[in-house]
Design an enzyme around this catalytic site. Structure first.
Site, PDB file in Angstrom:
ATOM      1  N   GLU A  70      33.620  52.342  60.629  1.00 54.19           N
ATOM      2  CA  GLU A  70      33.688  52.955  61.985  1.00 54.19           C
ATOM      3  C   GLU A  70      33.359  54.634  61.954  1.00 54.19           C
ATOM      4  OE1 GLU A  70      36.354  50.274  64.760  1.00 54.19           O
ATOM      5  OE2 GLU A  70      37.547  52.095  63.873  1.00 54.19           O
ATOM      6  N   CYS A  87      31.967  62.058  63.291  1.00 51.14           N
ATOM      7  CA  CYS A  87      33.106  62.012  62.542  1.00 51.14           C
ATOM      8  C   CYS A  87      32.448  60.530  61.748  1.00 51.14           C
ATOM      9  CB  CYS A  87      34.449  61.521  63.125  1.00 51.14           C
ATOM     10  SG  CYS A  87      35.718  61.292  62.005  1.00 51.14           S
ATOM     11  N   CYS A 128      40.801  53.137  52.534  1.00 47.73           N
ATOM     12  CA  CYS A 128      41.284  54.133  51.920  1.00 47.73           C
ATOM     13  C   CYS A 128      42.238  53.634  50.788  1.00 47.73           C
ATOM     14  CB  CYS A 128      41.781  55.117  53.045  1.00 47.73           C
ATOM     15  SG  CYS A 128      42.378  56.791  52.177  1.00 47.73           S
ATOM     16  N   CYS A 131      48.613  57.307  53.291  1.00 43.95           N
ATOM     17  CA  CYS A 131      49.357  57.780  54.078  1.00 43.95           C
ATOM     18  C   CYS A 131      50.259  57.100  55.272  1.00 43.95           C
ATOM     19  CB  CYS A 131      48.500  59.236  54.964  1.00 43.95           C
ATOM     20  SG  CYS A 131      47.415  60.155  53.751  1.00 43.95           S
ATOM     21  N   CYS A 160      48.451  56.470  59.421  1.00 40.83           N
ATOM     22  CA  CYS A 160      47.146  56.672  59.372  1.00 40.83           C
ATOM     23  C   CYS A 160      46.749  54.863  59.471  1.00 40.83           C
ATOM     24  CB  CYS A 160      46.301  57.066  58.242  1.00 40.83           C
ATOM     25  SG  CYS A 160      44.430  56.938  58.409  1.00 40.83           S
ATOM     26  N   GLY A 207      38.402  56.946  54.798  1.00 40.56           N
ATOM     27  CA  GLY A 207      38.415  57.040  53.431  1.00 40.56           C
ATOM     28  C   GLY A 207      38.765  58.895  52.926  1.00 40.56           C
ATOM     29  N   SER A 263      36.994  66.878  55.120  1.00 43.27           N
ATOM     30  CA  SER A 263      38.434  66.754  55.435  1.00 43.27           C
ATOM     31  C   SER A 263      39.064  65.803  54.131  1.00 43.27           C
ATOM     32  CB  SER A 263      38.777  65.914  56.517  1.00 43.27           C
ATOM     33  OG  SER A 263      40.223  66.048  56.716  1.00 43.27           O
ATOM     34  N   HIS A 277      49.981  68.284  57.283  1.00 44.62           N
ATOM     35  CA  HIS A 277      51.128  67.338  57.944  1.00 44.62           C
ATOM     36  C   HIS A 277      52.663  67.559  57.632  1.00 44.62           C
ATOM     37  CE1 HIS A 277      47.526  65.338  59.153  1.00 44.62           C
ATOM     38  NE2 HIS A 277      47.170  64.921  58.030  1.00 44.62           N
ATOM     39  N   ASN A 330      48.464  59.708  67.259  1.00 37.44           N
ATOM     40  CA  ASN A 330      47.867  58.760  67.894  1.00 37.44           C
ATOM     41  C   ASN A 330      48.278  57.530  67.581  1.00 37.44           C
ATOM     42  OD1 ASN A 330      45.965  60.500  69.425  1.00 37.44           O
ATOM     43  ND2 ASN A 330      44.957  61.005  67.460  1.00 37.44           N
ATOM     44  N   CYS A 385      41.936  60.555  66.266  1.00 36.25           N
ATOM     45  CA  CYS A 385      42.224  60.988  64.959  1.00 36.25           C
ATOM     46  C   CYS A 385      43.457  59.884  64.350  1.00 36.25           C
ATOM     47  CB  CYS A 385      42.769  62.422  64.802  1.00 36.25           C
ATOM     48  SG  CYS A 385      43.329  63.002  63.265  1.00 36.25           S
TER      49      CYS A 385
END
Length: 364
Positions: free
Chosen positions: A94, A107, A114, A118, A121, A168, A200, A224, A299, A342
């Protein structure tokens, strides 16, 4: 049947020059091809009129310009757009475009799924399949730019910024990501400045040092948490590269660059990392760092137990950082209604890690 032709979207300028040299052609042919592909959006070699007829015919036999296929596009009520790109092996990634008054930010994904885990996510829950090739990374940008240029509507936007913040961990796909970024920066590629290209990372320390030498674009770090105990829970990579080592790498990254700052991304989760005490520890942590903090309201992700911090808690956290002289902004949530915000990108991943199956079984 597998296409064995060279995909020219896989080649940055240096690789394109080597490609033409291998054909016995002069290296300036690379500049001609890059202009056709990235300036003109031309994919048919027969239309590249400053090449000889013989060379055009040869390229048609041995080369191709092949970007990922658009499988679906969704548009948010706030103008954000999300594309699902289908890859040759059936995986999908995406890509999100965020329009603003003065800029348009894309983005981009760098891996199918990935390899990190985390805990907050959506991409992490999909598991991991493989790295994206250069053509699959830069092809997202190439396709979106062409679609934006073809949009004649009143909300037409221009792509001005690219962030590798999609699916990723970019620094675990180092060589392909750097080649793609070189095409973003190349004057005859996309011609973006280094401050308009942002990578990032969750904190792959050795690769941050390599990046400083190879392609020093803007750096964003997914932090975070203000201490190792909490970050170990949220970002398991921290067990390998703890906060002290990560911040030391960030200082090295901006050393000698008086105007450069590292952006630290901090997702605020209710009762997890959003107290005034957390903010004070973060303020002390970044006291001697040329830093900017992006506060990201969490989110929602299906199957993830965290909740978004209340607005008052977010404001208190921000004010505590600002009082200590740390540049801080609260990022406005965009595209949440189409799961484009995000942490929400998921795509379709053939999961080699079986992580998605394990998570499903655990919640059955």
């Amino acid at each position: 049947m597998c296409d064995v032709r060279t995909n020219l979207l896989d080649l940055d300028r240096g690789a394109m020059e080597q490609f033409f040299a291998s054909l016995g052609e002069r290296r300036f042919r690379a500049e001609q091809l890059l202009k056709w592909i990235y300036r003109q959006g031309v994919t048919e070699f027969g239309s590249m009129t400053d090449l000889s007829k013989i060379l055009r015919g040869r390229l048609a036999e041995i080369a191709v310009v092949d970007a990922p296929e658009v499988a679906r596009m969704e548009r948010s009520i706030d103008g954000t757009r999300k594309w699902l790109f289908r890859l040759h092996d059936g995986n999908c990634v995406e890509t999100v475009f965020i329009p603003e008054e003065q800029r348009g930010t894309l983005c981009v994904s760098s891996q199918v799924g990935c390899a990190l885990n985390c805990t907050f996510c959506a991409t992490a829950r999909q598991g991991f399949s493989r790295n994206l090739g250069v053509a699959e990374i830069i092809g997202q940008v190439w396709q979106v730019e062409r679609m934006l240029a073809a949009d004649a509507g009143p909300d037409r936007r221009t792509l001005t910024n690219v962030v590798l913040m999609g699916m990723g961990e970019p620094l675990l796909n180092y060589d392909n990501v750097v080649s793609a970024m070189r095409l973003l920066l190349d004057d005859i590629g996309f011609g973006l400045s280094r401050r308009r290209v942002t990578l990032s990372t969750a904190g792959v320390v050795p690769a941050i040092d390599r990046l400083a030498q190879d392609c020093p674009v803007s750096l964003a770090v997914s932090l975070h948490a203000p201490d190792d105990d909490l970050r170990n829970q949220l970002v398991p990579l921290n067990r390998k590269y703890p906060i002290a080592a990560l911040l030391a790498a960030c200082r090295r990254y901006v050393q000698g660059e008086s105007r450069r700052r590292v952006t630290f991304e901090y997702t605020l989760m209710d009762g997890v990392n959003d107290s005034v005490g957390h903010a004070r520890r973060l303020r002390r942590l970044l006291a001697d760092m040329p830093a900017k903090v992006n506060l990201i309201p969490f989110n929602p992700v299906i199957g993830v137990p965290y909740r978004r911090s209340p607005p008052a808690a977010i404001d208190r956290f921000r004010d505590e950082l600002l009082a200590g002289g740390v540049m801080t902004i609260t990022r406005r949530t965009r595209g949440e209604d189409i799961s484009a915000a995000c942490g929400q990108l998921a795509g379709r991943v053939v999961d080699r890690t079986r992580r998605s199956a394990r998570l499903s079984a655990a919640h059955a």
